[in-house]
Design a protein around this motif. Structure first.
Motif, PDB file in Angstrom:
ATOM      1  N   ARG A 190       0.858  -1.179   0.000  1.00 46.64           N
ATOM      2  CA  ARG A 190       0.000   0.000   0.000  1.00 46.64           C
ATOM      3  C   ARG A 190       0.898   1.233   0.000  1.00 46.64           C
ATOM      4  O   ARG A 190       2.089   1.151   0.313  1.00 46.64           O
ATOM      5  CB  ARG A 190      -0.942   0.045   1.204  1.00 46.64           C
ATOM      6  CG  ARG A 190      -0.245  -0.042   2.537  1.00 46.64           C
ATOM      7  CD  ARG A 190      -1.231  -0.083   3.677  1.00 46.64           C
ATOM      8  NE  ARG A 190      -1.498   1.246   4.200  1.00 46.64           N
ATOM      9  CZ  ARG A 190      -2.505   1.519   5.036  1.00 46.64           C
ATOM     10  NH1 ARG A 190      -3.362   0.588   5.376  1.00 46.64           N
ATOM     11  NH2 ARG A 190      -2.687   2.745   5.495  1.00 46.64           N
ATOM     12  N   ILE A 191       0.331   2.381  -0.349  1.00 50.24           N
ATOM     13  CA  ILE A 191       1.093   3.622  -0.374  1.00 50.24           C
ATOM     14  C   ILE A 191       0.732   4.447   0.852  1.00 50.24           C
ATOM     15  O   ILE A 191      -0.419   4.836   1.039  1.00 50.24           O
ATOM     16  CB  ILE A 191       0.806   4.433  -1.657  1.00 50.24           C
ATOM     17  CG1 ILE A 191       1.231   3.636  -2.896  1.00 50.24           C
ATOM     18  CG2 ILE A 191       1.528   5.769  -1.615  1.00 50.24           C
ATOM     19  CD1 ILE A 191       0.918   4.339  -4.211  1.00 50.24           C
ATOM     20  N   ALA A 239     -10.394  11.134  11.044  1.00 47.94           N
ATOM     21  CA  ALA A 239     -10.778   9.809  10.556  1.00 47.94           C
ATOM     22  C   ALA A 239      -9.755   9.311   9.533  1.00 47.94           C
ATOM     23  O   ALA A 239      -9.208  10.101   8.764  1.00 47.94           O
ATOM     24  CB  ALA A 239     -12.162   9.865   9.925  1.00 47.94           C
ATOM     25  N   PRO A 240      -9.504   8.013   9.485  1.00 48.20           N
ATOM     26  CA  PRO A 240      -8.591   7.458   8.479  1.00 48.20           C
ATOM     27  C   PRO A 240      -9.136   7.687   7.078  1.00 48.20           C
ATOM     28  O   PRO A 240     -10.343   7.820   6.864  1.00 48.20           O
ATOM     29  CB  PRO A 240      -8.558   5.960   8.817  1.00 48.20           C
ATOM     30  CG  PRO A 240      -8.995   5.876  10.230  1.00 48.20           C
ATOM     31  CD  PRO A 240      -9.984   6.986  10.406  1.00 48.20           C
ATOM     32  N   ARG A 241      -8.251   7.738   6.133  1.00 47.35           N
ATOM     33  CA  ARG A 241      -8.634   7.930   4.738  1.00 47.35           C
ATOM     34  C   ARG A 241      -9.386   6.705   4.229  1.00 47.35           C
ATOM     35  O   ARG A 241      -8.993   5.566   4.487  1.00 47.35           O
ATOM     36  CB  ARG A 241      -7.376   8.166   3.898  1.00 47.35           C
ATOM     37  CG  ARG A 241      -7.610   8.296   2.406  1.00 47.35           C
ATOM     38  CD  ARG A 241      -6.299   8.681   1.735  1.00 47.35           C
ATOM     39  NE  ARG A 241      -6.413   8.789   0.288  1.00 47.35           N
ATOM     40  CZ  ARG A 241      -5.896   7.922  -0.576  1.00 47.35           C
ATOM     41  NH1 ARG A 241      -5.236   6.867  -0.132  1.00 47.35           N
ATOM     42  NH2 ARG A 241      -6.034   8.101  -1.868  1.00 47.35           N
ATOM     43  N   GLU A 242     -10.440   6.943   3.472  1.00 57.21           N
ATOM     44  CA  GLU A 242     -11.186   5.861   2.845  1.00 57.21           C
ATOM     45  C   GLU A 242     -11.070   6.015   1.342  1.00 57.21           C
ATOM     46  O   GLU A 242     -11.584   6.962   0.763  1.00 57.21           O
ATOM     47  CB  GLU A 242     -12.658   5.895   3.276  1.00 57.21           C
ATOM     48  CG  GLU A 242     -12.873   5.585   4.750  1.00 57.21           C
ATOM     49  CD  GLU A 242     -14.336   5.501   5.111  1.00 57.21           C
ATOM     50  OE1 GLU A 242     -15.175   5.497   4.170  1.00 57.21           O
ATOM     51  OE2 GLU A 242     -14.659   5.452   6.308  1.00 57.21           O
ATOM     52  N   ASP A 243     -10.358   5.074   0.710  1.00 55.88           N
ATOM     53  CA  ASP A 243     -10.103   5.157  -0.723  1.00 55.88           C
ATOM     54  C   ASP A 243      -9.698   3.777  -1.201  1.00 55.88           C
ATOM     55  O   ASP A 243      -9.057   3.020  -0.454  1.00 55.88           O
ATOM     56  CB  ASP A 243      -8.982   6.164  -1.014  1.00 55.88           C
ATOM     57  CG  ASP A 243      -8.840   6.446  -2.500  1.00 55.88           C
ATOM     58  OD1 ASP A 243      -8.165   5.646  -3.164  1.00 55.88           O
ATOM     59  OD2 ASP A 243      -9.393   7.445  -2.980  1.00 55.88           O
ATOM     60  N   ASP A 244     -10.050   3.425  -2.455  1.00 60.54           N
ATOM     61  CA  ASP A 244      -9.725   2.083  -2.933  1.00 60.54           C
ATOM     62  C   ASP A 244      -8.225   1.872  -3.123  1.00 60.54           C
ATOM     63  O   ASP A 244      -7.769   0.746  -3.301  1.00 60.54           O
ATOM     64  CB  ASP A 244     -10.472   1.767  -4.244  1.00 60.54           C
ATOM     65  CG  ASP A 244     -10.210   2.796  -5.342  1.00 60.54           C
ATOM     66  OD1 ASP A 244      -9.381   3.703  -5.129  1.00 60.54           O
ATOM     67  OD2 ASP A 244     -10.839   2.673  -6.403  1.00 60.54           O
ATOM     68  N   GLY A 256      -4.073   3.489   2.221  1.00 50.88           N
ATOM     69  CA  GLY A 256      -2.948   4.288   2.664  1.00 50.88           C
ATOM     70  C   GLY A 256      -3.309   5.722   2.991  1.00 50.88           C
ATOM     71  O   GLY A 256      -4.352   6.238   2.582  1.00 50.88           O
ATOM     72  N   GLU A 257      -2.432   6.359   3.763  1.00 52.95           N
ATOM     73  CA  GLU A 257      -2.605   7.762   4.132  1.00 52.95           C
ATOM     74  C   GLU A 257      -1.730   8.640   3.247  1.00 52.95           C
ATOM     75  O   GLU A 257      -0.533   8.389   3.099  1.00 52.95           O
ATOM     76  CB  GLU A 257      -2.231   7.967   5.605  1.00 52.95           C
ATOM     77  CG  GLU A 257      -3.189   7.314   6.580  1.00 52.95           C
ATOM     78  CD  GLU A 257      -4.575   7.947   6.559  1.00 52.95           C
ATOM     79  OE1 GLU A 257      -4.655   9.172   6.256  1.00 52.95           O
ATOM     80  OE2 GLU A 257      -5.550   7.246   6.843  1.00 52.95           O
ATOM     81  N   VAL A 258      -2.326   9.664   2.658  1.00 51.03           N
ATOM     82  CA  VAL A 258      -1.602  10.550   1.746  1.00 51.03           C
ATOM     83  C   VAL A 258      -1.913  12.008   2.086  1.00 51.03           C
ATOM     84  O   VAL A 258      -2.891  12.304   2.770  1.00 51.03           O
ATOM     85  CB  VAL A 258      -1.990  10.279   0.271  1.00 51.03           C
ATOM     86  CG1 VAL A 258      -1.558   8.888  -0.156  1.00 51.03           C
ATOM     87  CG2 VAL A 258      -3.496  10.465   0.058  1.00 51.03           C
ATOM     88  N   TYR A 259      -1.064  12.893   1.569  1.00 54.75           N
ATOM     89  CA  TYR A 259      -1.232  14.325   1.822  1.00 54.75           C
ATOM     90  C   TYR A 259      -2.194  14.995   0.841  1.00 54.75           C
ATOM     91  O   TYR A 259      -3.101  15.722   1.248  1.00 54.75           O
ATOM     92  CB  TYR A 259       0.119  15.031   1.757  1.00 54.75           C
ATOM     93  CG  TYR A 259       0.972  14.846   2.991  1.00 54.75           C
ATOM     94  CD1 TYR A 259       0.646  15.489   4.185  1.00 54.75           C
ATOM     95  CD2 TYR A 259       2.103  14.042   2.958  1.00 54.75           C
ATOM     96  CE1 TYR A 259       1.425  15.334   5.317  1.00 54.75           C
ATOM     97  CE2 TYR A 259       2.896  13.883   4.090  1.00 54.75           C
ATOM     98  CZ  TYR A 259       2.554  14.534   5.275  1.00 54.75           C
ATOM     99  OH  TYR A 259       3.328  14.380   6.400  1.00 54.75           O
TER     100      TYR A 259
END
Length: 289
Positions: free
Chosen positions: A218-219, A234-239, A242-245
């Motif tokens: 994961r990125i 909240a954590p990022r929700e995306d297909d 990973g956590e991104v800026y």
């Protein structure tokens, strides 16, 4: 499109699943039937990645399989035994969807679907193809100086250069946006204005971020102080996971300064950046060497 860390992870997973085993190849879809017939039955010797390309080699076969997943391709690896006496029999492991290449052994099977490229190439063809690619941050034989020479004399923006596989192999839309943000660099800065210390920092960061991607599949690009727990968000929700800026965070507040993230098409893909953390550069003097 999968980025370079995905292909390196697939190479490791293929080696773990099939390395040293007798394998059978087929092409249920039919588009790789001739190549599959040449491959098996043979022992799979190993797999490697270069940028977004995957290469699989087999004992006693000069050619290697070259795979490029493209935008929608995927290689699914499964473990498990077929029915007794049915090794190499597709009926033992039902085909689901348009499988371009199936690789199987006694203990595992893998199905390739939706790939842009799946073909056999000779050693000379492979060498010629790789010669066109820039250095891959995930390879021990990578030479970042090659990429620097291209960047240092280019009038193309650094945001576009990072996506050019002839400059840098394996970096895609996520990594380009994130690494530029992490170093507060204007994506629209021409390559010839980039300082050498900035390039060294970009390269070193990509090596670390992409290696993490291989290990964790994961990125993740945010620093500890900007992770959800640290910020109380909240954590990022995306297909993509990973956590991104900034990637895919258009109009959302920057995790560092709160300014809405912006997006613009650059090099055919949506570029994401923070206009405050990455202000437009006023540099007008090219860097020499």
């Amino acid at each position: 499109m999968p980025e370079g860390h995905t292909l390196h992870r697939l190479a490791l997973d293929l080696g773990a699943a099939f390395g040293g085993d007798l394998t059978w190849s087929s092409s249920p879809q039919g588009r790789f039937a001739e190549g599959a017939a040449r491959i098996g039955p043979r022992v799979m010797e190993g797999a490697e990645a270069y940028g977004k390309q995957l290469f699989v080699r087999f004992a006693g076969l000069e050619e290697q399989v070259r795979v490029h997943l493209g935008l929608i391709g995927g290689l699914a690896i499964h473990s498990g035994l077929p029915e007794p006496g049915a090794v190499g029999d597709l009926d033992a492991r039902p085909v689901v969807g348009q499988v371009r290449w199936r690789l199987e052994s006694v203990r595992a099977w893998a199905d390739l679907r939706g790939a842009t490229v799946c073909t056999l190439i000779t050693p000379d063809e492979k060498a010629a193809y790789l010669a066109k690619l820039g250095p891959d941050p995930l390879r021990d034989d990578a030479d970042p100086e090659r990429a620097w020479r291209r960047i240092n004399r280019s009038r193309v923006t650094i945001g576009a250069l990072l996506m050019d596989q002839g400059v840098l192999a394996g970096v895609g839309n996520v990594y380009r946006a994130e690494v530029l943000f992490r170093h507060n660099l204007d994506p629209f800065l021409e390559g010839r204005f980039l300082r050498r210390d900035e390039w060294d920092a970009i390269w070193g960061d990509l090596v670390g971020l992409m290696a993490y991607g291989v290990t964790h599949n994961r990125i993740d690009t945010v620093r500890p102080e900007h992770e959800p727990e640290a910020m109380g968000r909240a954590p990022r929700e995306d297909d993509h996971g990973g956590e991104v800026y900034v990637y895919r965070r258009t109009h959302l507040p920057c995790l560092v300064c709160g300014t809405p993230v912006r997006t613009e098409v650059l090099a055919g893909r949506n570029l994401f950046w923070c206009p405050r953390c990455q202000p437009r550069s006023r540099r007008r003097t090219p860097v020499r060497g």
